[in-house]
Write a protein that holds these residues in place. Sequence first.
Motif, PDB file in Angstrom:
ATOM      1  N   ALA A 138    -123.020 -70.720  -7.664  1.00 47.91           N
ATOM      2  CA  ALA A 138    -123.114 -72.351  -7.952  1.00 47.91           C
ATOM      3  C   ALA A 138    -122.716 -72.721  -9.040  1.00 47.91           C
ATOM      4  N   PHE A 154    -123.061 -76.223  -4.701  1.00 46.70           N
ATOM      5  CA  PHE A 154    -122.136 -74.877  -5.165  1.00 46.70           C
ATOM      6  C   PHE A 154    -120.909 -74.761  -4.558  1.00 46.70           C
ATOM      7  N   SER A 215    -126.760 -69.200  -0.847  1.00 50.52           N
ATOM      8  CA  SER A 215    -126.154 -69.080  -2.150  1.00 50.52           C
ATOM      9  C   SER A 215    -125.370 -67.438  -1.653  1.00 50.52           C
TER      10      SER A 215
END
Length: 445
Positions: A138, A154, A215
Amino acid sequence: MRVIIVGAGEVGSNIAASLADSHDVVVVDVDPETVEELTYSSDVLAIEGDGASLSVLRDAGIGEADMLIASTDNDETNLAVCGTAKTTGDVFTIARVRDANFLDTWQQSAGAFGVDFMVSTNLLTAQDIVRVVGLPAAVDVDPFVGGLVQMAEFEVTEESEIAGQTVEDADKFEALTFAALVRNGDVAIARGQTVIEAGDKAIVIGTPESVQAFSRTVAPVATPDEARDIVIIGGSDIGYHTAKLLEEREIGARLIERDPERGRELAESLPGTLVMEHDGTDVEFLTGEQVDRADAVIAAMGSDEKNLLVALLAKNIGVRRTVAVVEDGQYANLFETVGIDVAVNPREATAEEIVRFTQEGKIENLSLIEGRQAEVLEIEVDEGSVLTGRPIRESMAELPPAVVVGAITRGQSFVVPRGDTVIEPGDHVVLFVAADVLSTVMSAV
């Protein structure tokens, strides 16, 4: 609303630009060149003068002002400006300060310094840093609806699983919405068949759990889910607050500070942090202390140049992730271009917080995206909103295309936004909105 902003630096000018469309804004600054530039570049009234002077504030119309924002780079000046403004009447005052000691005093004594709302730049920056290091890959993270919803940006690399995929293929998490892609500095709504390329930034909105899961498709395979071994280089006030916040999360960081006296102060006030007295640019020392194996290194020294040097050294010796404080917002892109993973700008964080506060009412929370190209907004909808009482696909047909419903919460429950979802009065809705249609959208929702 009439708003007076004292200090037209990076913070003040960002606030002025964000408020100018919907408010009557007056900016006061001591620099004649800055005043001239604002006069021709922004829809604001710019006045040259010392904002701590009562006569200057009167020239700016303090008697008719609803709000005054003191945003110079000097804490004492900002407090003096607010105190002076209060002598003229009941204008609402906001002060930007770096030293969190002023914030502590203000919180313990309502109305101290003549300030109605205070923002601590260093504390805000530390909070941004801690959120970012807690989420692999991030570059920006903001909570909404009391933490029930998270917006994250991201950086997509060649090693990312989603590089080369379409948005439709990458968007496989139930409680997550793909809001936008940033490519070559430009923000665009994420369409299903758009191919995600290495170098893009992906902006998503969803539950913290879904954002965390997403993520893992962005970060390299070897990246840990959560950074636990964190090294802070620089015992600045930002470095101190970062370490303190990590301690509150039960993460004991290592902090390297060159000055012996400052090191002792930090060691006494940070019992859960290992404070080491040494030069953070000494590569032999860094490798000897196995800093090269750290999950993240945070450069929080006293200057942008030192932070860049330290972060590059850390990257060169093999640190997985580097975060650097960059005071001059113009350098943020440069830092990331030369290989620094995340550049955190205290002035941008401060401007965002003040703008968020000034918009309170219909807007519960907000995050500015890529130099105000777009905003992520949290609103509580009522019966008069175009979003209320019918399927989202119908209500969105009445809004500009540059809008995305990112999340909905009802009470303490997360509602996944789909085309047939019906938003009810009292729901909190998190929207991604392009800046050029913001006023149109806000008048409808």
